[in-house]
Scaffold this motif. Structure first.
Motif, PDB file in Angstrom:
ATOM      1  N   SER A  42      39.252  45.351  44.910  1.00 58.95           N
ATOM      2  CA  SER A  42      39.476  45.282  43.640  1.00 58.95           C
ATOM      3  C   SER A  42      39.133  44.128  43.170  1.00 58.95           C
ATOM      4  O   SER A  42      38.626  42.894  43.786  1.00 58.95           O
ATOM      5  CB  SER A  42      41.057  45.366  43.508  1.00 58.95           C
ATOM      6  N   VAL A  43      39.263  43.813  41.733  1.00 62.08           N
ATOM      7  CA  VAL A  43      39.094  42.719  41.154  1.00 62.08           C
ATOM      8  C   VAL A  43      40.272  42.430  40.366  1.00 62.08           C
ATOM      9  O   VAL A  43      40.487  43.196  39.328  1.00 62.08           O
ATOM     10  CB  VAL A  43      37.908  42.693  40.392  1.00 62.08           C
ATOM     11  N   ARG A  44      40.674  41.200  40.325  1.00 62.98           N
ATOM     12  CA  ARG A  44      41.658  40.699  39.690  1.00 62.98           C
ATOM     13  C   ARG A  44      41.842  39.044  39.480  1.00 62.98           C
ATOM     14  O   ARG A  44      41.403  38.444  40.371  1.00 62.98           O
ATOM     15  CB  ARG A  44      43.245  41.224  40.313  1.00 62.98           C
ATOM     16  N   PRO A  45      42.636  38.527  38.560  1.00 61.81           N
ATOM     17  CA  PRO A  45      43.063  37.335  38.672  1.00 61.81           C
ATOM     18  C   PRO A  45      43.561  36.660  39.785  1.00 61.81           C
ATOM     19  O   PRO A  45      44.341  37.398  40.620  1.00 61.81           O
ATOM     20  CB  PRO A  45      43.793  36.963  37.385  1.00 61.81           C
ATOM     21  N   ASP A  46      43.508  35.294  40.126  1.00 62.02           N
ATOM     22  CA  ASP A  46      44.098  35.035  41.276  1.00 62.02           C
ATOM     23  C   ASP A  46      45.471  35.071  41.602  1.00 62.02           C
ATOM     24  O   ASP A  46      46.098  35.263  42.510  1.00 62.02           O
ATOM     25  CB  ASP A  46      43.665  33.561  41.950  1.00 62.02           C
ATOM     26  N   HIS A  47      46.196  34.757  40.634  1.00 65.25           N
ATOM     27  CA  HIS A  47      47.835  34.709  40.661  1.00 65.25           C
ATOM     28  C   HIS A  47      48.464  35.470  39.415  1.00 65.25           C
ATOM     29  O   HIS A  47      49.050  34.659  38.684  1.00 65.25           O
ATOM     30  CB  HIS A  47      48.288  33.315  40.700  1.00 65.25           C
TER      31      HIS A  47
ATOM     32  N   HIS B  80      48.198  45.916  33.962  1.00 66.34           N
ATOM     33  CA  HIS B  80      48.161  44.431  33.893  1.00 66.34           C
ATOM     34  C   HIS B  80      47.490  43.565  34.726  1.00 66.34           C
ATOM     35  O   HIS B  80      47.470  42.094  34.252  1.00 66.34           O
ATOM     36  CB  HIS B  80      49.798  44.169  34.125  1.00 66.34           C
ATOM     37  N   TRP B  81      47.113  44.132  35.885  1.00 70.99           N
ATOM     38  CA  TRP B  81      46.345  43.022  36.977  1.00 70.99           C
ATOM     39  C   TRP B  81      44.877  43.291  37.162  1.00 70.99           C
ATOM     40  O   TRP B  81      44.297  42.227  37.302  1.00 70.99           O
ATOM     41  CB  TRP B  81      47.268  43.062  38.095  1.00 70.99           C
ATOM     42  N   TYR B  82      44.585  44.413  37.287  1.00 77.83           N
ATOM     43  CA  TYR B  82      43.111  44.772  37.966  1.00 77.83           C
ATOM     44  C   TYR B  82      42.180  45.013  36.645  1.00 77.83           C
ATOM     45  O   TYR B  82      42.458  45.766  35.619  1.00 77.83           O
ATOM     46  CB  TYR B  82      43.120  45.987  38.684  1.00 77.83           C
TER      47      TYR B  82
END
Length: 115
Positions: free
Chosen positions: A20-25, A90-92
């Protein structure tokens, strides 16, 4: 990120590789991740997992299951399905899942003991 590796599994077994790719936090991610780790432990046939993430946001989790029935039970688990839906919303930025059957497995561990 896990600090140990899953070893000593007798093939055949199955893997689900989640990249996956998502922001760190992202907000709420840690709590959901903790809940998923708790829930998957109760799936009969779950064998373990390994996970790593780069500072740039690319993550890989490999989960191990004794058979396809166990893997499918996790895929179809109601809370897991809800978490996946929330993650897509929301995340990925993107993710990919690869399912595989492991026919052979081996490893290495350094033995630094003084004998």
């Amino acid at each position: 990120m896990t600090q140990t590796i899953v070893a000593g599994l007798e093939p055949p077994y199955y893997t689900a590789v989640f990249t996956s790719v998502r922001p760190d936090h992202p907000e709420g991610y840690g709590e959901t991740l903790d809940r998923m780790k708790e829930l998957v432990q109760d799936v009969p046939g779950f064998l373990g997992y390994e996970s790593a993430r780069t500072p740039g946001g690319v993550g890989i989790t490999v989960a191990y299951f004794r058979d396809l029935e166990a893997l499918n039970a996790w895929r179809d688990h109601a809370e897991h399905r809800a978490a996946k839906k929330h993650g897509r919303e929301h995340w990925y930025e993107r993710y990919c899942v690869h399912i595989g059957r492991v026919e052979q497995s081996y490893g290495f561990e350094r033995d630094d003991r003084d004998d």
